[in-house]
Design a protein around this motif. Structure first.
Motif, mmCIF file in Angstrom:
data_model
loop_
_atom_site.group_PDB
_atom_site.id
_atom_site.type_symbol
_atom_site.label_atom_id
_atom_site.label_comp_id
_atom_site.label_asym_id
_atom_site.label_seq_id
_atom_site.Cartn_x
_atom_site.Cartn_y
_atom_site.Cartn_z
ATOM 1 N N ARG A 15 -2.534 -49.562 -22.692
ATOM 2 C CA ARG A 15 -3.492 -48.509 -22.324
ATOM 3 C C ARG A 15 -3.894 -47.640 -23.499
ATOM 4 N NH1 ARG A 15 -1.248 -46.236 -16.610
ATOM 5 N NH2 ARG A 15 -1.572 -48.171 -15.451
ATOM 6 N N ILE A 16 -3.191 -47.800 -24.612
ATOM 7 C CA ILE A 16 -3.498 -46.948 -25.774
ATOM 8 C C ILE A 16 -4.696 -47.517 -26.525
ATOM 9 C CG2 ILE A 16 -2.633 -46.089 -28.000
ATOM 10 C CD1 ILE A 16 0.213 -46.399 -26.784
ATOM 11 N N GLN A 17 -5.719 -46.683 -26.710
ATOM 12 C CA GLN A 17 -6.893 -47.136 -27.456
ATOM 13 C C GLN A 17 -6.708 -46.790 -28.933
ATOM 14 O OE1 GLN A 17 -10.719 -46.165 -25.840
ATOM 15 N NE2 GLN A 17 -11.716 -47.494 -27.332
ATOM 16 N N GLY A 36 -8.013 -43.571 -44.529
ATOM 17 C CA GLY A 36 -7.678 -42.773 -43.354
ATOM 18 C C GLY A 36 -6.204 -42.444 -43.359
ATOM 19 N N ALA A 37 -5.840 -41.452 -42.549
ATOM 20 C CA ALA A 37 -4.451 -40.987 -42.499
ATOM 21 C C ALA A 37 -3.571 -41.981 -41.743
ATOM 22 C CB ALA A 37 -4.414 -39.620 -41.825
ATOM 23 N N ASN A 38 -2.283 -41.709 -41.697
ATOM 24 C CA ASN A 38 -1.356 -42.508 -40.898
ATOM 25 C C ASN A 38 -1.829 -42.565 -39.453
ATOM 26 O OD1 ASN A 38 0.715 -43.199 -42.730
ATOM 27 N ND2 ASN A 38 1.471 -41.105 -42.663
ATOM 28 N N GLY A 39 -1.827 -43.751 -38.889
ATOM 29 C CA GLY A 39 -2.152 -43.879 -37.469
ATOM 30 C C GLY A 39 -3.638 -43.845 -37.156
ATOM 31 N N ALA A 40 -4.501 -43.811 -38.175
ATOM 32 C CA ALA A 40 -5.950 -43.738 -37.944
ATOM 33 C C ALA A 40 -6.500 -45.040 -37.360
ATOM 34 C CB ALA A 40 -6.676 -43.408 -39.246
ATOM 35 N N GLY A 41 -5.783 -46.139 -37.601
ATOM 36 C CA GLY A 41 -6.236 -47.431 -37.060
ATOM 37 C C GLY A 41 -6.606 -48.434 -38.130
ATOM 38 N N LYS A 42 -6.172 -48.194 -39.358
ATOM 39 C CA LYS A 42 -6.547 -49.073 -40.473
ATOM 40 C C LYS A 42 -5.948 -50.473 -40.304
ATOM 41 C CE LYS A 42 -4.748 -46.339 -43.603
ATOM 42 N NZ LYS A 42 -4.111 -45.372 -42.681
ATOM 43 N N THR A 43 -4.642 -50.507 -40.063
ATOM 44 C CA THR A 43 -3.980 -51.806 -39.903
ATOM 45 C C THR A 43 -4.505 -52.529 -38.663
ATOM 46 O OG1 THR A 43 -2.012 -51.060 -41.057
ATOM 47 C CG2 THR A 43 -1.720 -52.917 -39.564
ATOM 48 N N THR A 44 -4.750 -51.776 -37.612
ATOM 49 C CA THR A 44 -5.300 -52.378 -36.386
ATOM 50 C C THR A 44 -6.639 -53.051 -36.698
ATOM 51 O OG1 THR A 44 -4.196 -50.692 -35.059
ATOM 52 C CG2 THR A 44 -6.010 -51.878 -34.011
ATOM 53 N N PRO A 84 -0.898 -58.891 -45.882
ATOM 54 C CA PRO A 84 -0.569 -57.858 -44.903
ATOM 55 C C PRO A 84 0.154 -56.651 -45.480
ATOM 56 C CG PRO A 84 0.893 -59.739 -44.645
ATOM 57 C CD PRO A 84 -0.065 -60.080 -45.736
ATOM 58 N N GLU A 85 0.099 -55.544 -44.725
ATOM 59 C CA GLU A 85 0.842 -54.337 -45.070
ATOM 60 C C GLU A 85 2.325 -54.680 -45.041
ATOM 61 O OE1 GLU A 85 0.656 -51.324 -42.040
ATOM 62 O OE2 GLU A 85 1.041 -49.726 -43.463
ATOM 63 N N GLY A 86 3.097 -54.082 -45.949
ATOM 64 C CA GLY A 86 4.519 -54.383 -45.974
ATOM 65 C C GLY A 86 4.776 -55.765 -46.557
ATOM 66 N N ASP A 161 -4.253 -54.950 -47.096
ATOM 67 C CA ASP A 161 -3.768 -53.812 -46.315
ATOM 68 C C ASP A 161 -2.771 -53.018 -47.146
ATOM 69 O OD1 ASP A 161 -3.095 -52.014 -44.395
ATOM 70 O OD2 ASP A 161 -2.643 -53.482 -42.837
ATOM 71 N N GLU A 162 -3.206 -51.876 -47.635
ATOM 72 C CA GLU A 162 -2.379 -50.952 -48.417
ATOM 73 C C GLU A 162 -1.646 -51.616 -49.581
ATOM 74 O OE1 GLU A 162 -1.095 -47.555 -47.097
ATOM 75 O OE2 GLU A 162 -2.036 -47.579 -45.120
ATOM 76 N N PRO A 163 -2.381 -52.251 -50.491
ATOM 77 C CA PRO A 163 -1.711 -52.928 -51.607
ATOM 78 C C PRO A 163 -0.916 -51.991 -52.508
ATOM 79 C CG PRO A 163 -4.083 -52.866 -51.971
ATOM 80 C CD PRO A 163 -3.851 -52.417 -50.559
ATOM 81 N N GLU A 193 -6.569 -48.408 -47.479
ATOM 82 C CA GLU A 193 -5.710 -47.643 -48.390
ATOM 83 C C GLU A 193 -5.475 -46.210 -47.941
ATOM 84 O OE1 GLU A 193 -3.774 -47.344 -50.944
ATOM 85 O OE2 GLU A 193 -3.721 -49.446 -51.469
ATOM 86 N N GLN A 194 -4.290 -45.709 -48.257
ATOM 87 C CA GLN A 194 -4.049 -44.268 -48.150
ATOM 88 C C GLN A 194 -4.301 -43.604 -49.493
ATOM 89 O OE1 GLN A 194 -1.065 -42.359 -45.946
ATOM 90 N NE2 GLN A 194 -0.442 -44.248 -44.937
ATOM 91 N N ASN A 195 -4.234 -44.397 -50.570
ATOM 92 C CA ASN A 195 -4.507 -43.903 -51.911
ATOM 93 C C ASN A 195 -6.035 -43.812 -52.072
ATOM 94 O OD1 ASN A 195 -4.819 -43.571 -54.696
ATOM 95 N ND2 ASN A 195 -2.920 -44.687 -55.091
HETATM 96 P P1 ATP Z 1 -0.578 -46.351 -41.204
HETATM 97 O O1 ATP Z 1 -1.321 -45.944 -42.415
HETATM 98 O O2 ATP Z 1 0.459 -45.337 -40.789
HETATM 99 O O3 ATP Z 1 -0.078 -47.753 -41.214
HETATM 100 P P2 ATP Z 1 -2.890 -47.122 -39.611
HETATM 101 O O4 ATP Z 1 -4.145 -46.364 -39.897
HETATM 102 O O5 ATP Z 1 -2.768 -48.469 -40.183
HETATM 103 O O6 ATP Z 1 -1.637 -46.232 -39.978
HETATM 104 P P3 ATP Z 1 -2.460 -48.385 -37.057
HETATM 105 O O7 ATP Z 1 -1.167 -49.009 -37.409
HETATM 106 O O8 ATP Z 1 -3.655 -49.235 -36.961
HETATM 107 O O9 ATP Z 1 -2.781 -47.171 -38.029
HETATM 108 O O10 ATP Z 1 -2.271 -47.612 -35.668
HETATM 109 C C1 ATP Z 1 -3.351 -47.027 -34.919
HETATM 110 C C2 ATP Z 1 -2.812 -46.430 -33.617
HETATM 111 O O11 ATP Z 1 -2.364 -47.488 -32.759
HETATM 112 C C3 ATP Z 1 -1.616 -45.515 -33.805
HETATM 113 O O12 ATP Z 1 -1.734 -44.441 -32.902
HETATM 114 C C4 ATP Z 1 -0.426 -46.387 -33.467
HETATM 115 O O13 ATP Z 1 0.655 -45.616 -32.947
HETATM 116 C C5 ATP Z 1 -0.981 -47.301 -32.409
HETATM 117 N N1 ATP Z 1 -0.306 -48.614 -32.430
HETATM 118 C C6 ATP Z 1 -0.220 -49.468 -33.477
HETATM 119 N N2 ATP Z 1 0.470 -50.569 -33.147
HETATM 120 C C7 ATP Z 1 0.826 -50.413 -31.844
HETATM 121 C C8 ATP Z 1 1.564 -51.193 -30.900
HETATM 122 N N3 ATP Z 1 2.048 -52.403 -31.240
HETATM 123 N N4 ATP Z 1 1.747 -50.695 -29.675
HETATM 124 C C9 ATP Z 1 1.238 -49.471 -29.321
HETATM 125 N N5 ATP Z 1 0.531 -48.692 -30.150
HETATM 126 C C10 ATP Z 1 0.326 -49.143 -31.397
#
Ligand code: ATP
Length: 237
Positions: A15-17, A36-44, A84-86, A161-163, A193-195
């Motif tokens: 349900r989380i967008q 974008g900041a942590n959690g902005a959705g970059k990796t997604t 990939p990241e990590g 992803d975040e090299p 990137e966060q940098n």
């Molecule tokens: P970071 O720089 O910290 O890696 P990001 O910009 O890459 O952050 P994402 O990892 O894409 O951010 O996450 C975007 C949102 O989706 C965040 O709120 C995160 O908590 C949520 N999220 C990511 N992966 C999942 C998951 N497997 N299940 C539920 N929520 C998730």
């Protein structure tokens, strides 16, 4: 020519967008940065483009072909490859074996050996350490290996992803220089990137992502000079 296009893409985890109604394109030959900041959705975003996640709405096209529901391994064959990241390298495999995995399934073996030479030219350290296990390489070396492995599929679009994550300053500069070099050699790059300083300085165009939506877009230079971007991401008022 437009290489990649996202149109009104949304991505959910249950349900989380995580991404809402995102649209952007990457032109052939560009370096495009997504900051974008942590959690902005970059990796997604990256995982959606590489096919590890499927959008809940919207479409993705690559070279004009709809790939929205195409499987990740097929996208690699089409020309999309992700470091990939990590890092995500195989720790129990040698450098050589890790790089081999990147060319898995390719039939053009002569070109594969050219690509291996290209990777060794970009990262001489990998050549020196060819028999070393991936897991015993330093953080910076593992990052090089992850990028090298992604290049071994000879991608048209390289997703990074975040090299620079977790790297010492001299490695960060080196990685960004290499990203520019890879691009000059003809590979289109989408960089997350966060940098932000380096990512914007190196980019032809860039986007700022905030809680799953693009809030700013422009050339790298424009965003470097944008007061709101400066204040939020560049550590200066
Ligand atoms: P970071 O720089 O910290 O890696 P990001 O910009 O890459 O952050 P994402 O990892 O894409 O951010 O996450 C975007 C949102 O989706 C965040 O709120 C995160 O908590 C949520 N999220 C990511 N992966 C999942 C998951 N497997 N299940 C539920 N929520 C998730």
């Amino acid at each position: 020519m437009t290489l990649l296009e996202l149109k009104n893409v949304s991505v959910h985890y249950g349900r989380i967008q995580a991404i809402s109604d995102m649209s952007f394109s990457v032109e052939e030959g560009e370096i495009v940065s997504l900051i974008g900041a942590n959690g902005a959705g970059k990796t997604t975003t990256m995982r959606t483009i590489s096919g590890l996640l499927t959008p809940s709405a919207g479409s993705i096209t690559f070279e004009g072909q709809d790939i929205t529901r195409m499987k990740a391994h097929v996208r690699v064959v089409q020309g999309i490859s992700q470091a990939p990241e990590g890092r995500g390298i195989f720790p129990g495999m040698t450098v050589e074996e890790n790089l081999d995995m990147g060319s898995y399934g390719r039939k053009d073996r002569t070109k594969v050996s050219d690509d291996l030479e290209r990777v060794f030219d970009l990262f001489p350290r990998l050549k020196e350490r060819i028999k070393q296990f991936g897991g015993t390489m330093s953080g910076g070396e593992q990052q090089m290996l992850a990028i090298g492995r992604a290049l071994m599929s000879n991608p048209k679009l390289l997703l990074l992803d975040e090299p620079s994550m977790g790297l010492a300053p001299q490695f960060i500069r080196q990685i960004f220089k290499i990203v520019t070099e890879i691009n000059k050699q003809g590979t289109t790059v989408l960089l997350v990137e966060q940098n932000a300083n380096q990512a914007l300085a190196r980019a032809h165009r860039a986007f700022v992502l905030e809680t799953g939506s693009i809030t700013h877009r422009g050339t790298g230079k424009e965003l470097l000079a944008n007061p709101a971007v400066k204040e939020a991401y560049l550590g200066v008022g």
